[in-house]
Design an enzyme around this catalytic site. Structure first.
Site, PDB file in Angstrom:
ATOM      1  N   THR A  66      33.619  18.348   4.429  1.00 41.10           N
ATOM      2  CA  THR A  66      33.899  16.845   4.606  1.00 41.10           C
ATOM      3  C   THR A  66      33.089  16.341   5.587  1.00 41.10           C
ATOM      4  O   THR A  66      32.543  15.001   5.451  1.00 41.10           O
ATOM      5  CB  THR A  66      35.057  16.057   4.534  1.00 41.10           C
TER       6      THR A  66
ATOM      7  N   LEU B 157      33.434  11.005   5.266  1.00 42.71           N
ATOM      8  CA  LEU B 157      33.994  10.608   4.022  1.00 42.71           C
ATOM      9  C   LEU B 157      34.850  11.594   3.394  1.00 42.71           C
ATOM     10  O   LEU B 157      34.256  12.414   2.562  1.00 42.71           O
ATOM     11  CB  LEU B 157      33.210   9.770   3.117  1.00 42.71           C
ATOM     12  N   HIS B 158      36.200  11.850   3.806  1.00 39.13           N
ATOM     13  CA  HIS B 158      37.008  13.067   3.470  1.00 39.13           C
ATOM     14  C   HIS B 158      37.391  13.158   1.985  1.00 39.13           C
ATOM     15  O   HIS B 158      37.052  13.739   1.174  1.00 39.13           O
ATOM     16  CB  HIS B 158      38.164  13.174   4.116  1.00 39.13           C
ATOM     17  N   ASP B 159      38.316  12.185   1.465  1.00 39.57           N
ATOM     18  CA  ASP B 159      39.220  12.230   0.574  1.00 39.57           C
ATOM     19  C   ASP B 159      38.408  12.133  -1.101  1.00 39.57           C
ATOM     20  O   ASP B 159      38.761  12.677  -1.915  1.00 39.57           O
ATOM     21  CB  ASP B 159      40.268  11.364   0.495  1.00 39.57           C
TER      22      ASP B 159
END
Length: 299
Positions: free
Chosen positions: A182, A228-230
């Site tokens: 990520t 921008l992880h999720d």
């Protein structure tokens, strides 16, 4: 902020038969995350998708938030309001069991964008659940990148390491988007601007949240383009070719305060029987192109 972008992308993706959104205490309290999911559902015009409130606290730990990164309400600059559609009846763990077990094995995938408390509780309630689920795509963990809440732990795993340890040990097939992947997906100025240029309410909401995150990342971390992880979980379900995966075995540290939530990722496994798959590479341009396309086609 990034959870919201992931949800809005999922709401705007017609390939998904969205069975439910389940919420959990994490960055902010369980009550706020349940309200926020309903707000996002209303913005996306997807009141057909039920929202179930989940666990208020980790299995064994005290709750620990991260409001400094997401705003006191978990919505950045977005002013909260009471959504029109109510919560679904029953708890999130109950909903996960019911919705998965009443369908053929392997046909229900989960995108986990927070602590795994609900899923661990569901697996405790229904021991057959792990073998029945389709892939469980998790945003969590860290290896070569190090942690973002401690030196070795990523927040979602650290927030409830005991739940994560149970889920990783359950035998279900798991695709894991840790910080190693990520951190490659950066919200650059051009990428935020492309979403801001869209005319849908979902895109405007996501863009405002990305701007909030950009400001916070600059102040707290010093990054101009935060990761921008999720949404990587949703992106993998839509376009798995955007990521490189490596078969592995993952265990979670639960006993040491120093390394609480550390994910031990072991690549020396038999690929033919591996249940865990660690994302090693992400096509950042492809992920943002996908998110932008979906938000532009949404409400």
């Amino acid at each position: 902020m990034d959870d919201a972008t992931g949800l809005l992308t999922a709401f705007a993706s017609p390939e998904f038969d969205l069975l439910a959104v389940t919420t959990v205490g994490g960055n902010v309290s369980a009550g706020k995350t349940a309200r926020n999911a309903r707000i996002l559902r209303q913005i996306a015009g997807r009141e057909d998708v039920p929202v179930f409130v989940g666990a208020e606290r980790p299995l064994k730990r005290e709750p620990a938030g991260a409001g400094e990164f997401h705003g006191a309400e978990g919505l950045g600059d977005l002013e909260p309001f009471e959504p029109a559609a109510p919560l679904g009846e029953g708890a999130a763990a109950e909903a996960i069991v019911r919705l998965a077990m009443e369908r053929p094995a392997g046909t229900v995938a989960l995108a986990v964008m927070g602590p795994m408390t609900n899923l661990a509780l569901a697996m405790r309630a229904e021991p057959r659940l792990a073998a029945h689920l389709g892939p469980v795509v998790v945003m969590g963990g860290a290896r070569s990148e190090g942690g973002n809440i401690t030196a070795s732990a990523e927040f979602n795993i650290w927030a409830d390491p005991d739940a994560a340890a149970e889920v990783f040990a359950s035998g279900c097939r798991m695709i894991v988007m840790g910080l190693d992947a990520t951190h490659q997906v950066r919200a650059t100025e051009d990428r935020i601007a492309a979403i801001e240029a869209l005319e849908t309410e979902s895109a405007r909401t996501a863009a405002a949240m990305l701007r909030f995150s950009q400001r916070i990342e600059r102040v707290i971390v010093g990054w101009d383009a935060g990761p921008l992880h999720d949404p990587c979980t949703v992106a993998w379900l839509l376009k798995p070719e955007l990521f490189d995966l490596a078969p592995c075995r993952i265990a979670v540290e639960t006993d040491s305060d120093l390394t609480r939530g550390h994910t031990a990722v072991e690549f020396r496994v038999d690929a033919a029987t591996a249940k865990h798959f660690w994302a090693t590479k992400a096509d950042a341009a492809g992920v943002f192109a996908l998110i932008t396309e979906r938000l532009g086609a949404g409400r």
